[in-house]
Design an enzyme around this catalytic site. Sequence first.
Site, PDB file in Angstrom:
ATOM      1  N   GLN A 154       0.827  -1.220   0.000  1.00 49.45           N
ATOM      2  CA  GLN A 154       0.000   0.000   0.000  1.00 49.45           C
ATOM      3  C   GLN A 154       0.855   1.262   0.000  1.00 49.45           C
ATOM      4  O   GLN A 154       0.418   2.317   0.481  1.00 49.45           O
ATOM      5  CB  GLN A 154      -0.952  -0.003   1.200  1.00 49.45           C
ATOM      6  CG  GLN A 154      -2.223  -0.797   0.966  1.00 49.45           C
ATOM      7  CD  GLN A 154      -3.023  -0.305  -0.248  1.00 49.45           C
ATOM      8  OE1 GLN A 154      -3.066   0.869  -0.551  1.00 49.45           O
ATOM      9  NE2 GLN A 154      -3.651  -1.237  -0.950  1.00 49.45           N
ATOM     10  N   SER A 155       2.060   1.188  -0.545  1.00 47.96           N
ATOM     11  CA  SER A 155       2.975   2.320  -0.538  1.00 47.96           C
ATOM     12  C   SER A 155       2.400   3.538  -1.279  1.00 47.96           C
ATOM     13  O   SER A 155       2.050   3.449  -2.458  1.00 47.96           O
ATOM     14  CB  SER A 155       4.287   1.889  -1.193  1.00 47.96           C
ATOM     15  OG  SER A 155       5.073   3.007  -1.515  1.00 47.96           O
ATOM     16  N   ASN A 156       2.324   4.664  -0.581  1.00 48.86           N
ATOM     17  CA  ASN A 156       1.952   5.927  -1.229  1.00 48.86           C
ATOM     18  C   ASN A 156       3.035   6.346  -2.224  1.00 48.86           C
ATOM     19  O   ASN A 156       2.749   6.886  -3.280  1.00 48.86           O
ATOM     20  CB  ASN A 156       1.799   7.046  -0.195  1.00 48.86           C
ATOM     21  CG  ASN A 156       0.716   6.747   0.819  1.00 48.86           C
ATOM     22  OD1 ASN A 156      -0.401   6.385   0.445  1.00 48.86           O
ATOM     23  ND2 ASN A 156       1.033   6.863   2.097  1.00 48.86           N
ATOM     24  N   CYS A 189       5.048   4.404  -3.984  1.00 46.87           N
ATOM     25  CA  CYS A 189       4.989   3.632  -5.234  1.00 46.87           C
ATOM     26  C   CYS A 189       3.850   4.135  -6.119  1.00 46.87           C
ATOM     27  O   CYS A 189       4.020   4.285  -7.330  1.00 46.87           O
ATOM     28  CB  CYS A 189       4.844   2.138  -4.941  1.00 46.87           C
ATOM     29  SG  CYS A 189       6.385   1.417  -4.327  1.00 46.87           S
TER      30      CYS A 189
END
Length: 339
Positions: free
Chosen positions: A75-77, A79
Amino acid sequence: MPVQPPHRVELARLPTPLTPLLRRSAELGNAKLWIKRDDLTGLELSGNKIRKLEYILGEAIESGCDTIVTEGAPQSNHCRATAAAAARLGLHAHLLLLGEPADEQPQGNLLLDTLFGATVHCDEQPASETAHNEIVERQLTQLRADGYSPRFTPLGASEPVGCWGYIRAAAELAVQIDAAGIDTCDIVVALSSGGTLGGLVLGKLLHRVEQYEVWGVPVSDDVATLRQRVADLCRKTIQLFNLPINFDESCLNLIDGYIGPGYAMPYEAAIKQLRAMAVAEGIVLDPVYTAKAMCAVADGIRDGRFGRDRPVVFLHSGGLFSNFAWPATVLGKVRPGEG
Ligand SMILES: *Cc1c(COP(=O)(O)O)cnc(C)c1O
Protein backbone atom coordinates in the site's frame (compact mmCIF):
# COMPACT_ATOMS: atom_id res chain seq x y z
CA MET A 1 28.40 31.36 -4.19
CA PRO A 2 24.73 30.36 -3.91
CA VAL A 3 24.03 26.64 -4.13
CA GLN A 4 22.54 25.53 -7.44
CA PRO A 5 19.61 23.12 -6.90
CA PRO A 6 19.47 20.13 -9.27
CA HIS A 7 17.15 20.07 -12.31
CA ARG A 8 13.47 19.68 -11.42
CA VAL A 9 10.41 18.61 -13.43
CA GLU A 10 7.18 20.29 -12.36
CA LEU A 11 4.69 17.76 -11.04
CA ALA A 12 3.29 19.28 -7.84
CA ARG A 13 0.85 22.17 -7.52
CA LEU A 14 2.86 24.57 -5.43
CA PRO A 15 2.74 26.28 -3.08
CA THR A 16 0.36 24.04 -1.13
CA PRO A 17 -1.95 25.97 1.24
CA LEU A 18 -1.06 26.86 4.83
CA THR A 19 -4.29 27.40 6.78
CA PRO A 20 -5.53 27.54 10.38
CA LEU A 21 -7.72 24.67 11.62
CA LEU A 22 -10.31 26.68 13.54
CA ARG A 23 -12.72 23.97 14.70
CA ARG A 24 -10.05 21.41 15.53
CA SER A 25 -8.16 24.16 17.43
CA ALA A 26 -11.27 24.94 19.46
CA GLU A 27 -11.83 21.25 20.22
CA LEU A 28 -8.26 20.99 21.46
CA GLY A 29 -8.81 23.75 24.03
CA ASN A 30 -8.27 26.86 21.91
CA ALA A 31 -4.93 25.74 20.59
CA LYS A 32 -3.14 27.47 17.74
CA LEU A 33 -3.24 24.64 15.21
CA TRP A 34 -2.43 25.13 11.53
CA ILE A 35 -2.08 22.72 8.64
CA LYS A 36 0.26 22.68 5.65
CA ARG A 37 -1.65 20.86 2.93
CA ASP A 38 1.00 18.72 1.25
CA ASP A 39 -1.81 16.23 0.71
CA LEU A 40 -2.83 18.73 -2.00
CA THR A 41 0.28 18.47 -4.17
CA GLY A 42 -2.13 16.87 -6.65
CA LEU A 43 -4.82 14.19 -6.83
CA GLU A 44 -3.04 11.23 -8.36
CA LEU A 45 0.16 13.05 -7.45
CA SER A 46 -0.87 13.72 -3.86
CA GLY A 47 1.41 13.65 -0.83
CA ASN A 48 4.99 14.36 0.12
CA LYS A 49 6.68 11.98 -2.34
CA ILE A 50 5.84 14.20 -5.31
CA ARG A 51 8.14 16.97 -4.12
CA LYS A 52 11.02 14.47 -3.97
CA LEU A 53 10.12 12.89 -7.32
CA GLU A 54 10.26 16.27 -9.05
CA TYR A 55 14.03 16.17 -8.57
CA ILE A 56 14.60 12.42 -8.92
CA LEU A 57 12.61 12.11 -12.15
CA GLY A 58 14.14 15.37 -13.35
CA GLU A 59 17.55 13.80 -12.98
CA ALA A 60 16.37 10.50 -14.51
CA ILE A 61 15.08 12.25 -17.63
CA GLU A 62 18.12 14.49 -17.90
CA SER A 63 20.42 11.47 -17.81
CA GLY A 64 18.43 9.64 -20.50
CA CYS A 65 16.62 7.04 -18.36
CA ASP A 66 13.31 5.69 -19.63
CA THR A 67 12.33 3.55 -16.63
CA ILE A 68 12.01 4.19 -12.91
CA VAL A 69 12.31 1.33 -10.46
CA THR A 70 11.33 1.69 -6.85
CA GLU A 71 10.11 -0.27 -3.84
CA GLY A 72 7.68 -0.13 -0.96
CA ALA A 73 4.95 -1.94 0.92
CA PRO A 74 1.93 -3.13 -1.10
CA GLN A 75 0.00 0.00 0.00
CA SER A 76 2.98 2.32 -0.54
CA ASN A 77 1.95 5.93 -1.23
CA HIS A 78 5.40 6.44 -2.68
CA CYS A 79 4.99 3.63 -5.23
CA ARG A 80 1.60 4.98 -6.29
CA ALA A 81 3.02 8.49 -6.61
CA THR A 82 5.92 7.13 -8.68
CA ALA A 83 3.54 5.19 -10.94
CA ALA A 84 1.37 8.27 -11.49
CA ALA A 85 4.35 10.57 -12.11
CA ALA A 86 5.93 8.07 -14.51
CA ALA A 87 2.68 7.86 -16.48
CA ARG A 88 2.50 11.66 -16.52
CA LEU A 89 6.03 11.89 -17.92
CA GLY A 90 5.95 8.93 -20.31
CA LEU A 91 8.36 6.77 -18.30
CA HIS A 92 7.98 3.08 -17.45
CA ALA A 93 7.54 2.28 -13.76
CA HIS A 94 8.53 -0.98 -12.10
CA LEU A 95 7.41 -1.35 -8.49
CA LEU A 96 8.91 -3.89 -6.13
CA LEU A 97 6.16 -4.40 -3.59
CA LEU A 98 7.61 -6.22 -0.62
CA GLY A 99 5.34 -7.76 2.01
CA GLU A 100 1.85 -9.20 2.23
CA PRO A 101 -0.90 -7.41 0.31
CA ALA A 102 -3.91 -6.68 2.55
CA ASP A 103 -6.49 -8.07 0.10
CA GLU A 104 -6.91 -10.46 -2.80
CA GLN A 105 -8.50 -7.73 -4.90
CA PRO A 106 -6.16 -4.77 -5.36
CA GLN A 107 -7.43 -1.80 -3.35
CA GLY A 108 -6.27 1.73 -2.59
CA ASN A 109 -2.78 2.55 -3.81
CA LEU A 110 -2.25 -0.93 -5.27
CA LEU A 111 -5.33 -0.56 -7.44
CA LEU A 112 -3.99 2.77 -8.72
CA ASP A 113 -0.51 1.32 -9.40
CA THR A 114 -2.13 -1.13 -11.79
CA LEU A 115 -4.32 1.52 -13.34
CA PHE A 116 -1.30 3.76 -14.06
CA GLY A 117 0.22 0.89 -16.02
CA ALA A 118 3.11 0.26 -13.65
CA THR A 119 4.65 -3.21 -13.71
CA VAL A 120 4.14 -4.61 -10.24
CA HIS A 121 6.50 -7.25 -8.83
CA CYS A 122 5.29 -8.73 -5.55
CA ASP A 123 7.74 -10.45 -3.27
CA GLU A 124 8.10 -11.38 0.36
CA GLN A 125 9.78 -8.94 2.69
CA PRO A 126 13.49 -9.90 2.30
CA ALA A 127 15.12 -11.24 5.46
CA SER A 128 18.36 -9.26 5.13
CA GLU A 129 19.82 -6.20 3.44
CA THR A 130 21.81 -8.53 1.17
CA ALA A 131 18.64 -10.33 0.08
CA HIS A 132 16.98 -6.96 -0.47
CA ASN A 133 19.84 -5.66 -2.61
CA GLU A 134 19.74 -8.85 -4.66
CA ILE A 135 16.06 -8.33 -5.49
CA VAL A 136 16.79 -4.78 -6.65
CA GLU A 137 19.91 -5.74 -8.63
CA ARG A 138 18.12 -8.64 -10.32
CA GLN A 139 15.38 -6.27 -11.48
CA LEU A 140 17.81 -3.67 -12.81
CA THR A 141 19.90 -6.31 -14.61
CA GLN A 142 16.80 -7.77 -16.24
CA LEU A 143 15.58 -4.38 -17.41
CA ARG A 144 19.00 -3.52 -18.89
CA ALA A 145 19.08 -6.91 -20.65
CA ASP A 146 15.67 -6.07 -22.12
CA GLY A 147 17.03 -2.83 -23.54
CA TYR A 148 15.68 -0.36 -20.98
CA SER A 149 17.61 2.34 -19.21
CA PRO A 150 16.42 2.14 -15.59
CA ARG A 151 17.04 4.38 -12.60
CA PHE A 152 16.40 3.08 -9.09
CA THR A 153 15.11 5.22 -6.29
CA PRO A 154 14.92 3.72 -2.79
CA LEU A 155 12.10 3.43 -0.28
CA GLY A 156 10.18 6.68 0.03
CA ALA A 157 12.41 8.40 -2.58
CA SER A 158 14.66 9.26 0.35
CA GLU A 159 17.98 9.79 -1.39
CA PRO A 160 20.05 13.00 -1.58
CA VAL A 161 18.53 14.28 -4.84
CA GLY A 162 15.04 13.66 -3.44
CA CYS A 163 15.85 15.73 -0.33
CA TRP A 164 15.72 18.83 -2.52
CA GLY A 165 11.93 18.52 -2.55
CA TYR A 166 11.79 19.49 1.10
CA ILE A 167 14.81 21.78 0.98
CA ARG A 168 12.62 23.78 -1.41
CA ALA A 169 9.53 23.32 0.78
CA ALA A 170 11.43 24.76 3.75
CA ALA A 171 11.71 28.08 1.90
CA GLU A 172 8.09 27.89 0.76
CA LEU A 173 7.01 27.45 4.39
CA ALA A 174 9.11 30.38 5.59
CA VAL A 175 7.43 32.71 3.08
CA GLN A 176 3.94 31.47 3.99
CA ILE A 177 4.57 31.71 7.72
CA ASP A 178 5.66 35.33 7.31
CA ALA A 179 2.65 36.09 5.13
CA ALA A 180 0.34 34.56 7.76
CA GLY A 181 1.76 36.97 10.35
CA ILE A 182 3.21 34.16 12.47
CA ASP A 183 6.43 35.08 14.29
CA THR A 184 7.60 31.62 15.27
CA CYS A 185 6.03 28.17 15.22
CA ASP A 186 6.64 24.43 15.36
CA ILE A 187 6.19 22.15 12.34
CA VAL A 188 5.35 18.50 12.93
CA VAL A 189 5.64 15.77 10.29
CA ALA A 190 5.33 11.96 10.18
CA LEU A 191 8.72 10.27 9.81
CA SER A 192 9.65 7.01 8.09
CA SER A 193 12.20 6.94 5.26
CA GLY A 194 13.49 10.35 6.36
CA GLY A 195 13.61 12.51 3.23
CA THR A 196 10.86 14.83 4.37
CA LEU A 197 12.29 15.64 7.80
CA GLY A 198 15.86 15.57 6.44
CA GLY A 199 15.00 17.95 3.60
CA LEU A 200 13.21 20.37 5.93
CA VAL A 201 16.13 20.43 8.37
CA LEU A 202 18.67 20.96 5.57
CA GLY A 203 16.44 23.60 3.96
CA LYS A 204 16.10 25.42 7.26
CA LEU A 205 19.88 25.53 7.65
CA LEU A 206 20.57 26.37 4.01
CA HIS A 207 18.01 29.17 3.80
CA ARG A 208 18.82 30.34 7.35
CA VAL A 209 15.21 30.02 8.45
CA GLU A 210 14.65 31.10 12.03
CA GLN A 211 10.85 31.20 12.22
CA TYR A 212 10.24 27.56 12.91
CA GLU A 213 11.46 24.34 14.52
CA VAL A 214 10.80 21.00 12.79
CA TRP A 215 9.70 17.84 14.61
CA GLY A 216 9.51 14.29 13.23
CA VAL A 217 7.17 11.62 14.58
CA PRO A 218 8.52 8.11 13.87
CA VAL A 219 5.79 5.79 12.58
CA SER A 220 7.84 2.84 11.33
CA ASP A 221 11.03 2.33 13.37
CA ASP A 222 12.37 3.33 16.76
CA VAL A 223 13.79 6.75 17.46
CA ALA A 224 17.46 5.65 17.47
CA THR A 225 17.15 3.94 14.06
CA LEU A 226 15.36 6.89 12.51
CA ARG A 227 17.70 9.49 14.01
CA GLN A 228 20.58 7.58 12.42
CA ARG A 229 18.74 7.24 9.09
CA VAL A 230 17.91 10.94 8.83
CA ALA A 231 21.39 12.00 9.97
CA ASP A 232 23.05 9.72 7.38
CA LEU A 233 20.80 11.06 4.64
CA CYS A 234 21.52 14.68 5.63
CA ARG A 235 25.28 14.07 5.67
CA LYS A 236 25.20 12.36 2.27
CA THR A 237 23.17 15.21 0.80
CA ILE A 238 25.51 17.86 2.24
CA GLN A 239 28.48 16.00 0.78
CA LEU A 240 27.00 15.33 -2.65
CA PHE A 241 25.84 18.91 -3.19
CA ASN A 242 28.58 20.58 -1.22
CA LEU A 243 26.08 22.44 0.95
CA PRO A 244 27.66 25.25 2.99
CA ILE A 245 25.97 24.31 6.27
CA ASN A 246 26.90 22.94 9.66
CA PHE A 247 24.77 19.95 10.48
CA ASP A 248 24.86 17.83 13.55
CA GLU A 249 22.38 15.40 14.99
CA SER A 250 21.21 17.87 17.63
CA CYS A 251 19.31 19.59 14.77
CA LEU A 252 16.95 16.58 14.69
CA ASN A 253 13.89 16.69 16.97
CA LEU A 254 12.13 13.33 17.17
CA ILE A 255 9.00 12.57 19.20
CA ASP A 256 8.89 9.06 20.60
CA GLY A 257 5.87 6.94 21.43
CA TYR A 258 3.57 7.00 18.38
CA ILE A 259 4.54 3.93 16.34
CA GLY A 260 2.03 1.74 18.17
CA PRO A 261 2.17 -2.00 17.39
CA GLY A 262 4.29 -1.36 14.27
CA TYR A 263 4.49 0.13 10.80
CA ALA A 264 1.09 0.28 9.09
CA MET A 265 -0.59 -1.06 12.23
CA PRO A 266 -2.98 1.61 13.43
CA TYR A 267 -4.17 2.01 17.02
CA GLU A 268 -7.30 3.44 18.50
CA ALA A 269 -6.02 6.90 19.47
CA ALA A 270 -4.67 7.43 15.93
CA ILE A 271 -7.93 6.38 14.29
CA LYS A 272 -9.73 8.75 16.69
CA GLN A 273 -7.58 11.64 15.39
CA LEU A 274 -8.26 10.62 11.80
CA ARG A 275 -12.01 10.66 12.34
CA ALA A 276 -11.99 13.88 14.39
CA MET A 277 -10.11 15.70 11.61
CA ALA A 278 -12.53 14.41 8.98
CA VAL A 279 -15.64 15.44 10.96
CA ALA A 280 -14.39 18.82 12.18
CA GLU A 281 -12.48 20.00 9.12
CA GLY A 282 -13.41 17.84 6.12
CA ILE A 283 -9.76 16.79 5.84
CA VAL A 284 -8.80 13.13 5.50
CA LEU A 285 -5.66 11.84 7.23
CA ASP A 286 -4.31 8.31 6.62
CA PRO A 287 -4.06 5.40 9.06
CA VAL A 288 -0.35 4.63 8.42
CA TYR A 289 1.42 8.00 8.81
CA THR A 290 -0.55 11.16 9.40
CA ALA A 291 -3.07 9.85 11.95
CA LYS A 292 -0.17 8.78 14.19
CA ALA A 293 1.68 12.07 13.71
CA MET A 294 -1.51 13.99 14.49
CA CYS A 295 -1.77 11.99 17.71
CA ALA A 296 1.60 13.43 18.73
CA VAL A 297 0.36 16.94 17.91
CA ALA A 298 -2.86 16.51 19.92
CA ASP A 299 -0.99 15.09 22.93
CA GLY A 300 1.58 17.88 22.61
CA ILE A 301 -1.20 20.45 22.69
CA ARG A 302 -2.70 18.82 25.78
CA ASP A 303 0.70 18.78 27.52
CA GLY A 304 1.31 22.41 26.63
CA ARG A 305 4.32 21.50 24.47
CA PHE A 306 2.70 22.65 21.21
CA GLY A 307 0.19 25.21 20.05
CA ARG A 308 0.05 27.34 23.21
CA ASP A 309 2.74 30.05 23.22
CA ARG A 310 3.18 29.71 19.50
CA PRO A 311 1.27 27.99 16.69
CA VAL A 312 1.92 24.40 15.69
CA VAL A 313 1.77 23.54 11.99
CA PHE A 314 0.83 19.99 11.15
CA LEU A 315 2.38 19.02 7.81
CA HIS A 316 -0.21 16.79 6.12
CA SER A 317 1.96 14.49 4.02
CA GLY A 318 -0.90 12.71 2.20
CA GLY A 319 -1.87 9.04 2.16
CA LEU A 320 -5.57 9.40 1.33
CA PHE A 321 -5.82 6.26 -0.78
CA SER A 322 -4.65 3.82 1.87
CA ASN A 323 -7.91 4.51 3.75
CA PHE A 324 -9.62 2.50 1.03
CA ALA A 325 -7.40 -0.52 1.67
CA TRP A 326 -8.37 -0.73 5.38
CA PRO A 327 -12.03 0.31 5.49
CA ALA A 328 -12.94 -1.66 8.60
CA THR A 329 -10.04 -0.18 10.58
CA VAL A 330 -10.81 3.37 9.50
CA LEU A 331 -14.48 2.98 10.37
CA GLY A 332 -13.60 1.46 13.73
CA LYS A 333 -15.47 -1.79 13.05
CA VAL A 334 -12.61 -4.02 14.09
CA ARG A 335 -9.93 -3.41 16.67
CA PRO A 336 -7.14 -1.43 15.01
CA GLY A 337 -4.25 -3.74 14.12
CA GLU A 338 -6.61 -6.54 13.14
CA GLY A 339 -7.94 -4.89 10.00
C1 LIG B 1 6.12 8.43 3.01
C2 LIG B 1 5.14 9.14 3.85
C3 LIG B 1 5.54 9.81 5.02
C4 LIG B 1 6.94 9.76 5.56
O1 LIG B 1 7.83 10.58 4.86
P1 LIG B 1 9.39 10.16 4.80
O2 LIG B 1 9.99 11.16 3.93
O3 LIG B 1 9.39 8.76 4.23
O4 LIG B 1 9.93 10.15 6.18
C5 LIG B 1 4.59 10.51 5.73
N1 LIG B 1 3.31 10.54 5.33
C6 LIG B 1 2.89 9.89 4.24
C7 LIG B 1 1.43 9.95 3.91
C8 LIG B 1 3.78 9.17 3.45
O5 LIG B 1 3.35 8.52 2.37
